[in-house]
Write an enzyme that holds these catalytic residues in place. Structure first.
Site, PDB file in Angstrom:
ATOM      1  N   HIS A 189      96.584  68.338 -15.397  1.00 53.70           N
ATOM      2  CA  HIS A 189      97.244  69.040 -14.310  1.00 53.70           C
ATOM      3  C   HIS A 189      98.385  69.842 -14.938  1.00 53.70           C
ATOM      4  CE1 HIS A 189      99.437  69.369 -10.568  1.00 53.70           C
ATOM      5  NE2 HIS A 189      98.646  68.552  -9.937  1.00 53.70           N
TER       6      HIS A 189
ATOM      7  N   HIS B 154     107.245  62.068 -11.159  1.00 53.48           N
ATOM      8  CA  HIS B 154     108.105  62.622 -12.203  1.00 53.48           C
ATOM      9  C   HIS B 154     109.566  62.645 -11.789  1.00 53.48           C
ATOM     10  CE1 HIS B 154     108.706  67.047 -10.944  1.00 53.48           C
ATOM     11  NE2 HIS B 154     108.180  66.459  -9.908  1.00 53.48           N
TER      12      HIS B 154
ATOM     13  N   GLU C 242     114.709  70.480  -6.493  1.00 54.05           N
ATOM     14  CA  GLU C 242     113.585  71.073  -5.762  1.00 54.05           C
ATOM     15  C   GLU C 242     113.787  70.950  -4.258  1.00 54.05           C
ATOM     16  OE1 GLU C 242     110.193  68.906  -7.063  1.00 54.05           O
ATOM     17  OE2 GLU C 242     110.667  69.084  -9.176  1.00 54.05           O
TER      18      GLU C 242
ATOM     19  N   HIS D 206     114.285  67.058  -3.528  1.00 56.17           N
ATOM     20  CA  HIS D 206     114.237  66.141  -4.657  1.00 56.17           C
ATOM     21  C   HIS D 206     115.184  66.703  -5.695  1.00 56.17           C
ATOM     22  CE1 HIS D 206     110.130  65.514  -2.770  1.00 56.17           C
ATOM     23  NE2 HIS D 206     110.822  64.421  -2.533  1.00 56.17           N
TER      24      HIS D 206
ATOM     25  N   HIS E 240     110.258  61.241  -7.820  1.00 54.95           N
ATOM     26  CA  HIS E 240     109.444  61.516  -6.641  1.00 54.95           C
ATOM     27  C   HIS E 240     107.987  61.641  -7.061  1.00 54.95           C
ATOM     28  CE1 HIS E 240     111.037  65.290  -8.253  1.00 54.95           C
ATOM     29  NE2 HIS E 240     109.942  65.894  -7.838  1.00 54.95           N
TER      30      HIS E 240
HETATM   31 FE   LIG Z   1     108.957  67.703  -8.326  1.00 57.37          FE
END
Ligand SMILES: [Fe+2]
Length: 448
Positions: free
Chosen positions: A303, A346, A352, A376, A382
């Site tokens: 990803h 992560h 964010e 976040h 999160h």
């Molecule tokens: Fe994030």
């Protein structure tokens, strides 16, 4: 009211005008609403056509490198010194600027319900609700995230923001942005960016409007580098649209509001400042349809980082460390093999702020709803909730298309401070962090 846009006829009202656009990102555009209004081969002739005044609007220092140098020449009925006057302090409502320490909420992952559409009359200027601030407006670094709620068009009111450029992200209802450079119409899934210092008003099109707003104190939004991706995909230049020239020759009183240094000021004018008959240059408002974004992603396994979905970036002085990245999570195919497909768990140095325009976000199928938001912040962990984890860990990994979804993120290098409105408006979910409660210990040393 007379507002005219090439090639339309003098005397048409602004309501009659279908916005016209020019394609490209950061081009040196040229446009005129009257034939011959734009000087050719020079910027500042001794006498401009039609008795217009020539004026330069600079979005960058004069000496900025060529690739970052932004300015336009405007040919207008009155110079901007006539769209100025004795300013008085004006109400800021719930609009806040960084640094703002009005609330000392403990650090946490935060999420908000969408604000209901209010019953009272709110123009754009009255309807801005700041959620977070980051950096410092006085050092031209950082940003603010806002929600907006609009139930009434601005009439005989105009505004410009000296503190930053503004990205509108409609979530409900269309907006018509009547700017000095021309008229932009946007609907949910489209965005518009109004540069610092550009005068405009906000009108409703199809009823009350709700959306998100990013106020960028730092470097102007630009397209991210594509690196090995090459010359195509992500946000393509041709999908950015800048309005053709349109003007009003309207000698009736209007109020001009200016946000400057984190405060609001107002002066009264006897005429409309939307009086630019022609302009040329690369400093101008633009719109973009998020549905034209061409996502690039995993076609094997694993990803990529979510930066692969960056639409626009506001660079800082440090390469690769954005003042703001504007990132979207649009419709796309998920095909990666032997891969946990949602965003991974992560923690990171960037902060964010997320919003949802429509649909369902794959990492949070519950609780994160259109018009809502989440935060976040720097170095707070999160990732997917229990439901998303179970689904992604056990589902058959056949190709799946995520459809009917459009989430986005304003991500900044600066920690985001929550405002009093964000903390106390009743929208804050007090149980958000519980979404990870169900992630029980699964470790078994005897079961590889
Ligand atoms: Fe994030």
């Amino acid at each position: 009211m007379n507002i005219n846009a090439a090639p339309q006829i003098i005397g048409r009202s602004s309501q009659d005008i279908t916005p016209g656009y020019m394609s490209g990102f950061g081009n040196s555009f040229e446009t005129e609403a009257l034939p011959g209004a734009l000087p050719i081969g020079r910027n500042s002739p001794q006498r401009a056509a039609y008795g217009l005044y020539a004026e330069q609007l600079s979005g960058s220092p004069f000496t900025a490198p060529r690739g970052a140098n932004e300015r336009s020449w405007l040919y207008r009925i009155r110079p901007s010194v006539k769209h100025s006057g004795r300013f008085a302090k004006a109400e800021m409502g719930l609009w806040r600027s960084a640094p703002c320490f009005e609330h000392d909420l403990p650090i946490a992952q935060l999420r908000w319900d969408p604000p209901p559409m209010p019953q009272e009359k709110l123009t754009f200027l009255q309807g801005v609700r700041t959620m977070t601030t980051a950096g410092d407006v006085n050092t031209q670094a950082g940003m603010a995230t806002h929600l907006y709620l609009i139930t009434e068009s601005m009439v005989d009111q105009h505004f410009y923001n000296a503190d930053g450029e503004m990205m509108f992200v409609p979530q409900q209802g269309s907006l018509r942005l009547v700017t000095e450079f021309g008229v932009i119409s946007i609907e949910p899934a489209e965005i518009a960016v109004i540069p610092r210092g550009v005068k405009f008003r906000v009108e409703l099109v199809d009823g009350p409007a709700r959306g998100y707003l990013c106020e960028n104190y730092g470097g102007a939004f630009t397209l991210p580098e594509r690196g090995p991706i090459g010359a195509n995909c992500l946000a393509n230049s041709r999908d950015f649209l800048t309005p053709v020239a349109a003007y009003e020759d309207k000698d009736t009183p209007t109020e001009l509001y200016v946000k400057w240094g984190g405060q609001m000021f107002m002066t009264k004018l006897p005429h409309s400042p939307i009086d630019v008959v022609a302009w040329h240059g690369n400093y101008a408002p633009y719109k973009y349809d998020l549905r034209t974004y061409s996502p690039v992603g995993a076609i094997g396994f694993d990803h990529p980082d979510p930066s692969i979905f960056t639409v626009l970036t506001s660079p800082s002085e440090t390469a690769g460390t954005a003042n703001i990245d504007f990132v979207i999570f649009p419709e796309r195919w998920m095909v990666a093999e032997n891969t946990f497909r949602p965003p991974w768990y992560h923690m990171n140095i960037m902060s964010e702020f997320m919003g949802l325009i429509y649909g369902v976000y794959d990492a949070k199928p519950q609780g994160f709803v259109p018009g809502g938001a989440s935060l976040h912040n720097m170095m707070l962990p999160h990732g997917p909730d229990r439901e998303a984890f179970d689904h992604a860990s056990n589902g058959e990994l056949k190709p799946v298309k995520l459809t009917g979804t459009m989430a986005f993120m304003f991500e900044t290098r600066y920690p985001q401070r929550v405002t009093d409105y964000a903390a106390n408006s009743g929208l804050l979910q007090d149980d958000y962090a519980d979404c990870w409660n169900g992630l029980e210990k699964r470790f078994d040393p005897n079961r590889p």
